[in-house]
Write a protein that holds these residues in place. Structure first.
Motif, PDB file in Angstrom:
ATOM      1  N   THR A  41       0.845  -1.188   0.000  1.00  0.00           N
ATOM      2  CA  THR A  41       0.000   0.000   0.000  1.00  0.00           C
ATOM      3  C   THR A  41       0.885   1.244   0.000  1.00  0.00           C
ATOM      4  O   THR A  41       2.108   1.169   0.160  1.00  0.00           O
ATOM      5  CB  THR A  41      -0.902   0.026   1.237  1.00  0.00           C
ATOM      6  N   ALA A  42       0.257   2.405  -0.135  1.00  0.00           N
ATOM      7  CA  ALA A  42       0.995   3.669  -0.102  1.00  0.00           C
ATOM      8  C   ALA A  42       1.611   3.926   1.265  1.00  0.00           C
ATOM      9  O   ALA A  42       2.498   4.787   1.403  1.00  0.00           O
ATOM     10  CB  ALA A  42       0.078   4.820  -0.502  1.00  0.00           C
ATOM     11  N   ASP A  85       8.863   7.474  -1.245  1.00  0.00           N
ATOM     12  CA  ASP A  85       9.211   8.886  -1.075  1.00  0.00           C
ATOM     13  C   ASP A  85       9.015   9.690  -2.358  1.00  0.00           C
ATOM     14  O   ASP A  85       8.663  10.880  -2.310  1.00  0.00           O
ATOM     15  CB  ASP A  85      10.672   9.014  -0.615  1.00  0.00           C
ATOM     16  N   SER A  86       9.265   9.055  -3.501  1.00  0.00           N
ATOM     17  CA  SER A  86       9.183   9.786  -4.778  1.00  0.00           C
ATOM     18  C   SER A  86       7.819   9.683  -5.444  1.00  0.00           C
ATOM     19  O   SER A  86       7.609  10.251  -6.518  1.00  0.00           O
ATOM     20  CB  SER A  86      10.257   9.261  -5.739  1.00  0.00           C
ATOM     21  N   MET A  87       6.883   8.962  -4.811  1.00  0.00           N
ATOM     22  CA  MET A  87       5.564   8.761  -5.426  1.00  0.00           C
ATOM     23  C   MET A  87       4.846  10.093  -5.607  1.00  0.00           C
ATOM     24  O   MET A  87       4.769  10.906  -4.697  1.00  0.00           O
ATOM     25  CB  MET A  87       4.725   7.821  -4.566  1.00  0.00           C
ATOM     26  N   SER A  88       4.354  10.327  -6.810  1.00  0.00           N
ATOM     27  CA  SER A  88       3.593  11.537  -7.125  1.00  0.00           C
ATOM     28  C   SER A  88       2.334  11.131  -7.869  1.00  0.00           C
ATOM     29  O   SER A  88       2.412  10.471  -8.915  1.00  0.00           O
ATOM     30  CB  SER A  88       4.438  12.488  -7.982  1.00  0.00           C
ATOM     31  N   GLU A  89       1.198  11.519  -7.282  1.00  0.00           N
ATOM     32  CA  GLU A  89      -0.096  11.138  -7.854  1.00  0.00           C
ATOM     33  C   GLU A  89      -0.171   9.631  -8.052  1.00  0.00           C
ATOM     34  O   GLU A  89      -0.720   9.138  -9.039  1.00  0.00           O
ATOM     35  CB  GLU A  89      -0.340  11.872  -9.174  1.00  0.00           C
ATOM     36  N   VAL A 110      11.476  -2.162  -8.847  1.00  0.00           N
ATOM     37  CA  VAL A 110      10.409  -1.603  -8.016  1.00  0.00           C
ATOM     38  C   VAL A 110       9.840  -0.363  -8.705  1.00  0.00           C
ATOM     39  O   VAL A 110      10.598   0.514  -9.154  1.00  0.00           O
ATOM     40  CB  VAL A 110      10.938  -1.229  -6.610  1.00  0.00           C
ATOM     41  N   HIS A 111       8.518  -0.301  -8.791  1.00  0.00           N
ATOM     42  CA  HIS A 111       7.868   0.904  -9.311  1.00  0.00           C
ATOM     43  C   HIS A 111       6.543   1.091  -8.588  1.00  0.00           C
ATOM     44  O   HIS A 111       6.064   0.178  -7.883  1.00  0.00           O
ATOM     45  CB  HIS A 111       7.647   0.793 -10.824  1.00  0.00           C
ATOM     46  N   ARG A 116       0.068   2.063  -5.445  1.00  0.00           N
ATOM     47  CA  ARG A 116       0.657   0.837  -4.905  1.00  0.00           C
ATOM     48  C   ARG A 116       2.120   0.737  -5.324  1.00  0.00           C
ATOM     49  O   ARG A 116       2.479   1.132  -6.446  1.00  0.00           O
ATOM     50  CB  ARG A 116      -0.090  -0.397  -5.411  1.00  0.00           C
ATOM     51  N   VAL A 117       2.940   0.190  -4.447  1.00  0.00           N
ATOM     52  CA  VAL A 117       4.339  -0.080  -4.777  1.00  0.00           C
ATOM     53  C   VAL A 117       4.458  -1.558  -5.135  1.00  0.00           C
ATOM     54  O   VAL A 117       4.036  -2.430  -4.365  1.00  0.00           O
ATOM     55  CB  VAL A 117       5.270   0.273  -3.606  1.00  0.00           C
TER      56      VAL A 117
END
Length: 739
Positions: A41-42, A85-89, A110-111, A116-117
């Motif tokens: 999860t986020a 940390d770098s997740m945007s929208e 990883v993306h 979701r990661v």
């Protein structure tokens, strides 16, 4: 919450060719077995994993457990944290690390997607130093590609280079057409394999949702088409995992069967995307299972981006050259139109340049029903003009014979493609650019159809099983109009329309001044001159003054008629009509009066009148007399000397018909097409009719139309090819109802 047990995520739907276009291939609920997957999860808590993940990664996985407590290698936890940390929208770019778990080496990628990661662990069989050597080869391949000067050479180099550093048995370059079918335009293959070069594959081979994924995720690999998918498990009620950007995503069973039918054991596809559109594809096939390390695949992906960039540059240069050439033609054409009295002459003068700029083979220009052609015979040109619709103001594009009116298709001959530029709709002004039919022998990669048979998933519609070349002759379509050509055509249309509007505005202003002068400044003095001529004739009829008086009257009457014609034309052009007042008219008596008047005025000419019987019509006798007078005048001016003029009045099927014939050769075809147009060149400065302006037939046609009738020209050859031939004008009017 941690005590909850994971449940299977997403059961695969039953798929065949009837519903494969609706298959949710981005959420298959499973992966290929040469790796494992965990997603979070986020908040960084475990939300699900593949069934093989605990054993493959030696990790104790629990729902909602923080990623840092899973005992994963430090490189992996760092990538997950960086992704969070770098997740945007809800999105984060993929990051990769090489790790070892037990005796197995993995590429961990990883993306983040939709909040979701996703961590994927792809087992790697090749050592790191070997991968580095492949990367060096890929770099040199990129340098070779950049040196290519055309698209064909670029793709041919690309397939050879990709095969060299990946080791696939076959590498093909597809180029997609506007209809989404694809041609194999380059191929590098093992010598014993059947070539596919030059074959075309139908659009249905790549369903729309697969095409979308090819654009989003530009590299896709299937390591073994005989694999058994590993399912996902996750939190109860969790949304299906969107794996659009995943490396290990399981593929459609239809696609797997398609590859098996081709005899393929492993495949890799690399998308060539230009301006957000799937331009082409590098398709790699191996006859057995094959894994290509992640870094080598990424090198191939970079290669595809270099290809896309190079193609875009080549196409941009070609388009720039086309734009420059088209702009020169357009500028020169506009200058000529502003100077040339006749727009058709200007268009034909620049036909060669316009044909080159549009990559067309023929041009037709038409206005006021006059047609001029370049590269096509007159009869075919007129037939094509007859298919044009009325009141069109935008570019008319026809690509195939199916785009033409059904009744006109048989008469098109070799012409299938047309760009129609309606530069002056009020006068039916068109410029038509034509392309001939492109008869194409298509070698399909197997017969492009569906077949019902027993497949691996039971009785259903399955992909075709044969990929031997299946030849088909495609007819009825021209080479498709390119985007650059269409843009140029629209710009040319805009320029032509502006010039036509400017000319029309100038003409209207000039005409308004002329009409004011004709209607007021000239009519009164002409009337005075005419009266003076009458007085002069009567006062001295026996002397030269009488002759001079008659000449003055004749000239002033002729000028009065010319003024009347111009005023009539103005009323017609403004849509006002001529204001006919209909009443019951004895047409036989009117024809007799007009012929008798002509006999008195021109006693040396023989008028042969034949009236088959009475004919009563609803007409304006003055206006109808104007029509008859004009036709008699034309017969007198253009008929052969010393030959009679024949006038026939008869009744035929509820209509009255007046035929006026004079001896003469047929009117030339190029003049006939504009016979009823105003200001015809054939009328201006005609030595046999020096004062004619070409308005008589134009006005006569309008008068007849306002009487619900028809006026027409025809030529009649002498009997048996001997004797005198005749030019005949016919006026048909409906008979009045009986009292």
């Amino acid at each position: 919450m941690k005590s909850r047990s994971p449940v299977p995520m997403g059961a695969p739907m039953r798929v065949d060719l009837l519903n494969c276009a609706d298959e949710p291939i981005h959420i298959p609920g499973s992966i290929q077995p040469h790796g494992a997957l965990i997603f979070f999860t986020a908040a960084g808590e475990v939300e699900g994993w593949t069934e093989n993940a605990p054993a493959a990664l030696a990790a104790h996985l629990e729902l909602a457990k923080p990623f840092g407590e899973l005992g994963l290698p430090a490189e992996v936890t760092e990538l997950i944290q960086e992704s969070l940390d770098s997740m945007s929208e809800g999105e984060a770019m993929p990051m990769v690390a090489a790790i070892t778990v037990g005796d197995t080496e993995y590429d961990c990628v990883v993306h983040a997607h939709e909040g979701r990661v996703i961590a994927e662990f792809e087992a790697r069989e090749v050592a790191a130093d070997t991968v580095a050597q492949f990367a060096i080869k890929a770099h040199s391949s990129i340098d070779r590609l950049r040196r290519q000067k055309n698209v064909d050479a670029l793709l041919d180099t690309a397939v050879r280079q990709v095969r060299e550093f990946t080791g696939f048995d076959r590498v093909m370059a597809y180029r997609f057409r506007p209809d989404d079918s694809g041609d194999v335009v380059a191929e590098a293959r093992r010598d014993d394999l059947v070539p596919y070069l030059g074959q075309r594959y139908p659009a249905g081979d790549i369903p729309p949702q697969a095409r979308r994924l090819y654009v989003l995720n530009t590299l896709r690999m299937i390591a073994d088409v005989t694999y058994h998918a590993v399912p996902l498990v996750g939190a109860p009620g969790a949304a299906p995992l969107d794996m659009s950007f995943a490396l290990l995503r399981s593929v459609s069973p239809i696609h797997v069967e398609y590859l098996q039918n081709m005899g393929v054991g492993a495949s890799m596809s690399v998308s060539i995307v230009i301006n957000g559109r799937l331009w082409g594809l590098l398709a790699c096939h191996h006859m057995g299972p094959k894994r290509v390390p992640y870094s080598i695949r990424m090198a191939a992906d970079v290669l595809a981006q270099v290809i896309a960039s190079t193609i875009q540059g080549l196409e941009s240069r070609e388009e720039a050259e086309l734009v420059e050439r088209a702009a020169k033609v357009r500028t020169s054409l506009v200058e000529s139109l502003l100077l040339e009295e006749d727009p058709l002459e200007a268009l034909i003068e620049h036909a060669d340049g316009m044909l080159v700029a549009a990559r067309a083979q023929a041009m037709i220009a038409t206005q006021f029903d006059r047609v001029v052609c370049r590269g096509i015979d007159q009869g075919s040109g007129e037939a094509i003009v007859a298919t044009l619709p009325d009141n069109v103001h935008e570019l008319l594009v026809r690509q195939c014979s199916a785009d033409w009116p059904e009744e006109a298709r048989e008469g098109l001959g070799k012409w299938s493609g047309m760009l129609g530029l309606p530069y002056d709709p009020p006068s039916k002004g068109w410029c038509l650019l034509l392309r001939h039919e492109q008869i194409e022998e298509v070698a399909w990669g197997g017969k492009p159809d569906k077949s019902g048979q027993i497949g691996p998933m039971g009785e259903r519609l399955t992909p075709r099983g044969s990929f031997d070349a299946w030849h088909e002759t495609v007819r009825g379509c021209a080479h498709e109009w390119e985007d650059g050509v269409l843009i140029h055509a629209r710009m040319t249309l805009g320029e032509l329309a502006r010039v036509s509007n400017a000319r029309r505005a100038q003409t209207e202003a000039t005409r308004a001044q002329l009409l004011a002068m004709l209607g007021h400044d000239l009519r009164d003095p002409l009337h005075s001159i005419n009266m003076a001529g009458i007085v002069l004739e009567k006062t001295d009829s026996a002397s030269k003054g009488g002759t001079l008086g008659r000449r003055i009257q004749s000239s002033s009457n002729r000028m009065q008629r010319m003024i009347g014609q111009v005023l009539d034309m103005s009323r017609i052009d403004r849509g006002m009509g001529l204001g006919v007042a209909l009443e019951r008219v004895d047409l036989a008596a009117l024809v007799e009066d007009m012929v008798e008047e002509a006999r008195l005025a021109y006693p040396t000419i023989v008028y042969e009148l034949k009236i088959d019987g009475p004919a009563v019509v609803m007409a304006d006798s003055g206006r109808l007399g104007q029509v008859l007078s004009n036709l008699l005048s034309n017969a007198r001016h253009h008929g052969e000397p010393n030959q009679p003029i024949e006038i026939l009045l008869r009744r035929d099927d509820g209509r009255a018909e007046v035929c006026i014939a004079n001896a003469g050769a047929p009117i030339p075809h190029e003049i006939e097409s504009g016979l009823f147009n105003p200001f015809k060149r054939s009328s201006l400065n005609n030595p046999r009719n020096r004062t004619g302006m070409g308005l008589g037939l134009y006005i006569a046609q309008q008068i007849v139309r306002e009487h619900q009738g028809e006026i027409a020209y025809r030529h009649q050859a002498g009997a048996g090819g001997q004797g005198t031939s005749a030019v005949i004008f016919t006026v048909q009017l409906p008979l009045a109802a009986q009292d």
